[in-house]
Design a protein around this motif. Structure first.
Motif, PDB file in Angstrom:
ATOM      1  N   UNK A  34      -1.100  10.541   2.279  1.00  0.00           N
ATOM      2  CA  UNK A  34      -0.754   9.921   3.842  1.00  0.00           C
ATOM      3  C   UNK A  34      -1.238   8.943   4.763  1.00  0.00           C
ATOM      4  N   UNK A  35      -2.181   8.893   4.324  1.00  0.00           N
ATOM      5  CA  UNK A  35      -3.448   7.165   5.213  1.00  0.00           C
ATOM      6  C   UNK A  35      -3.060   6.392   4.103  1.00  0.00           C
ATOM      7  N   UNK A  36      -2.827   6.410   3.133  1.00  0.00           N
ATOM      8  CA  UNK A  36      -2.751   4.785   2.066  1.00  0.00           C
ATOM      9  C   UNK A  36      -1.842   4.299   2.757  1.00  0.00           C
ATOM     10  N   UNK A  37      -0.507   5.457   2.973  1.00  0.00           N
ATOM     11  CA  UNK A  37       0.923   4.756   2.961  1.00  0.00           C
ATOM     12  C   UNK A  37       0.900   3.885   5.162  1.00  0.00           C
ATOM     13  N   UNK A  38       0.453   5.423   5.394  1.00  0.00           N
ATOM     14  CA  UNK A  38       0.378   4.905   6.924  1.00  0.00           C
ATOM     15  C   UNK A  38      -1.290   3.562   6.599  1.00  0.00           C
ATOM     16  N   UNK A  39      -1.541   3.008   6.648  1.00  0.00           N
ATOM     17  CA  UNK A  39      -2.697   1.562   5.669  1.00  0.00           C
ATOM     18  C   UNK A  39      -0.824   0.584   5.304  1.00  0.00           C
ATOM     19  N   UNK A  40      -0.352   1.286   4.702  1.00  0.00           N
ATOM     20  CA  UNK A  40       0.819  -0.001   4.235  1.00  0.00           C
ATOM     21  C   UNK A  40       1.153  -0.501   5.399  1.00  0.00           C
ATOM     22  N   UNK A  41       1.705   0.210   5.880  1.00  0.00           N
ATOM     23  CA  UNK A  41       2.674   0.632   7.407  1.00  0.00           C
ATOM     24  C   UNK A  41       2.032  -0.071   7.891  1.00  0.00           C
TER      25      UNK A  41
END
Length: 254
Positions: A34-41
């Motif tokens: 979740x936080x990896x995808x948030x970071x990418x976004x």
């Protein structure tokens, strides 16, 4: 970055021993995802914009991140005194990463019709590129390129060609599971050799991203961004290392 930030071992264990503690492993992997995808976004566009405007200065920041993680990795290896064998392990890691740049690229038709031979080929490709997904310093996308499957896979993804992607996905998942199990054993049974080889992976990965020598106003800024990257990761990684050591100490006391 997982290795640099000190959570690489936890990720490997969570995947390789997934069914031993399903509840906690799902929670850890879901939180990470979740936080990896948030970071990418949130960060992908700003980071790419900075790299486009100041390529050398930005890349020296990333190189600083790598160098800042060296003390943590060295400490995790448990090396008390460097000997010839330790140097060999490190050199092996560097050579493996650099040798990936020398592999000749294969050709693969991105519009090839689906067949059994295609399915087998893409399954094997998935297993191989899993190495680039799991091992730090080895590029996932570069392995796809040299295997001639980058355009093929990107074309299938853009056209949502699920039938073609299934063999690749199956091979990729199989490769991830097998490699994480092997790495989990290596990290627990031979941490010194494993961490030194991984350290070689990381240092070797600097070569393909090195942007060249800065000039003029880029020199002081490159030095500054390198230092900032190194200090940030050093502080974060050493804090994570201390927390891990405390957890191990508390567990041993109980």
């Amino acid at each position: 970055m997982a290795m640099v930030l000190g959570i690489y071992g936890k990720l490997i264990t969570a995947v390789s021993s997934f069914f031993k503690d399903i509840k906690n492993n799902i929670a850890f992997l879901a939180e990470f995802a979740v936080f990896a995808l948030l970071g990418i976004f949130l960060c992908a566009k700003p980071i790419l914009a900075v790299i486009d405007m100041f390529p050398k200065v930005a890349m020296f920041f990333f190189i600083g991140l790598v160098f800042g993680s060296v003390p943590m990795l060295y400490k995790k290896s448990g090396v008390k005194k460097v000997n010839f064998k330790d140097v060999i392990y490190f050199v092996i890691g560097v050579i493996i990463v650099l040798s990936c740049q020398l592999i000749p690229k294969l050709e693969f038709d991105p519009n090839a019709p689906f067949s059994l031979s295609l399915a087998v080929t893409q399954c094997l490709t998935g297993i191989i590129v899993a190495v680039g997904f799991i091992l730090p310093g080895i590029s996932f996308s570069y392995l796809l390129l040299i295997l001639g499957s980058y355009d093929f896979i990107m074309n299938a993804v853009s056209n949502l060609n699920i039938l073609v992607l299934i063999p690749f996905g199956a091979g990729f998942l199989l490769g991830v599971v097998l490699l994480t199990k092997i790495l989990d054993v290596c990290l627990s049974q031979a941490p010194e050799a494993t961490y030194l080889i991984i350290l070689g992976f990381l240092i070797g990965s600097i070569v393909p991203i090195y942007p060249g020598n800065p000039a003029g106003w880029e020199i002081p800024l490159s030095v500054l961004t390198f230092a900032i990257g190194a200090v940030i990761i050093y502080m974060v990684s050493m804090k994570e290392l201390k927390m891990s050591e405390k957890e191990v100490s508390d567990a041993s006391e109980h």
